[in-house]
Design a protein around this motif. Structure first.
Motif, short mmCIF file in Angstrom:
data_model
loop_
_atom_site.label_atom_id
_atom_site.label_comp_id
_atom_site.label_asym_id
_atom_site.label_seq_id
_atom_site.Cartn_x
_atom_site.Cartn_y
_atom_site.Cartn_z
N UNK A 1 3.70 4.03 -3.07
CA UNK A 1 4.43 3.27 -2.06
C UNK A 1 5.88 3.74 -2.02
N UNK A 2 6.45 3.89 -0.82
CA UNK A 2 7.86 4.30 -0.75
C UNK A 2 8.77 3.18 -1.24
N UNK A 3 9.91 3.56 -1.78
CA UNK A 3 10.83 2.58 -2.36
C UNK A 3 11.37 1.63 -1.30
N UNK B 1 0.83 -1.20 0.00
CA UNK B 1 0.00 0.00 0.00
C UNK B 1 0.86 1.25 0.00
N UNK B 2 0.21 2.40 -0.10
CA UNK B 2 0.95 3.67 -0.10
C UNK B 2 1.58 3.95 1.26
N UNK B 3 1.10 3.28 2.30
CA UNK B 3 1.70 3.44 3.63
C UNK B 3 2.86 2.48 3.85
N UNK B 4 3.07 1.54 2.91
CA UNK B 4 4.16 0.59 3.02
C UNK B 4 3.78 -0.72 3.66
N UNK B 5 2.49 -0.93 3.95
CA UNK B 5 2.06 -2.19 4.55
C UNK B 5 1.75 -3.21 3.46
N UNK B 6 1.86 -4.50 3.82
CA UNK B 6 1.67 -5.58 2.86
C UNK B 6 0.28 -6.20 3.00
N UNK B 7 -0.30 -6.57 1.87
CA UNK B 7 -1.57 -7.28 1.82
C UNK B 7 -1.32 -8.57 1.07
N UNK C 1 -4.07 -7.99 5.72
CA UNK C 1 -3.00 -7.03 5.95
C UNK C 1 -2.01 -7.63 6.93
N UNK C 2 -0.74 -7.54 6.59
CA UNK C 2 0.31 -8.15 7.41
C UNK C 2 1.17 -7.03 7.99
N UNK C 3 1.32 -7.05 9.31
CA UNK C 3 2.21 -6.07 9.92
C UNK C 3 3.62 -6.66 10.01
N UNK C 4 4.56 -5.87 10.47
CA UNK C 4 5.97 -6.29 10.47
C UNK C 4 6.23 -7.46 11.40
N UNK C 5 5.46 -7.59 12.47
CA UNK C 5 5.70 -8.68 13.42
C UNK C 5 5.28 -10.04 12.85
N UNK C 6 4.24 -10.07 12.03
CA UNK C 6 3.75 -11.33 11.46
C UNK C 6 4.27 -11.58 10.04
N UNK C 7 5.09 -10.67 9.54
CA UNK C 7 5.56 -10.77 8.16
C UNK C 7 6.39 -12.03 7.93
N UNK C 8 7.34 -12.31 8.78
CA UNK C 8 8.21 -13.47 8.59
C UNK C 8 7.42 -14.77 8.69
N UNK C 9 6.49 -14.83 9.62
CA UNK C 9 5.68 -16.03 9.80
C UNK C 9 4.81 -16.30 8.57
N UNK C 10 4.19 -15.26 8.03
CA UNK C 10 3.33 -15.42 6.85
C UNK C 10 4.13 -15.83 5.62
N UNK C 11 5.30 -15.24 5.45
CA UNK C 11 6.11 -15.57 4.28
C UNK C 11 6.73 -16.97 4.40
N UNK C 12 7.09 -17.38 5.60
CA UNK C 12 7.62 -18.74 5.79
C UNK C 12 6.55 -19.79 5.53
#
Length: 140
Positions: A111-113, A70-76, A81-92
């Motif tokens: 979205x920021x680079x 998203x434009x805020x830099x969060x992942x869907x 919506x995945x925050x930074x704490x659950x990001x590694x778990x979701x991708x694994x």
């Protein structure tokens, strides 16, 4: 009576004319040179590859997963919506699927680079190698 004259200043050697001549020679040789190998990087189209059957292409590709930034830099991922704490778990858990899916990253235009680079780093840490960045362009 003797007059002491100051010594004349020695003339300095200027490099400006030399630089001008070298620049003219450089331009001359660049313009007159011949490029022998213009096909240094071969370009292949998708039509050049042999066609696969529908069953082979689905077994080789696996599934495709769309990951939006998203434009805020969060992942869907898959509508969640995945925050930074659950990001590694979701991708694994995504990497544990057999066969691993192809991940299509669709960043927002605003979205920021750094969010894209962080996402690519997180996917690499999760051992997901089949990753593509998708950009949607509007038609005029």
């Amino acid at each position: 009576m003797t007059l002491d004259r100051p010594q004349a200043a020695r003339g300095r050697i200027s490099l400006v004319p030399l630089i001008d001549v070298l620049f003219i020679l450089l331009v001359y040789f660049m313009v007159t040179s011949v490029y022998l190998d213009l096909d240094m990087i071969p370009v292949t189209r998708k039509a050049d590859f042999p066609a696969q059957s529908q069953q082979e292409s689905t077994t080789n590709e696996g599934t495709r997963v769309l990951l939006r930034i998203s434009s805020a830099g969060t992942m869907n991922l898959r509508g969640l919506w995945i925050d930074e704490t659950n990001q590694a778990k979701a991708l694994n858990s995504l990497a544990a699927e057999v066969p691993p899916p192809q991940v299509l990253i669709l960043p927002s235009g605003f979205a920021p680079l750094y969010s894209l680079t962080d996402t690519l780093d997180a996917l690499a840490l999760a051992s997901l190698k089949n990753v593509r960045v998708v950009r949607i362009e509007s038609q005029p």
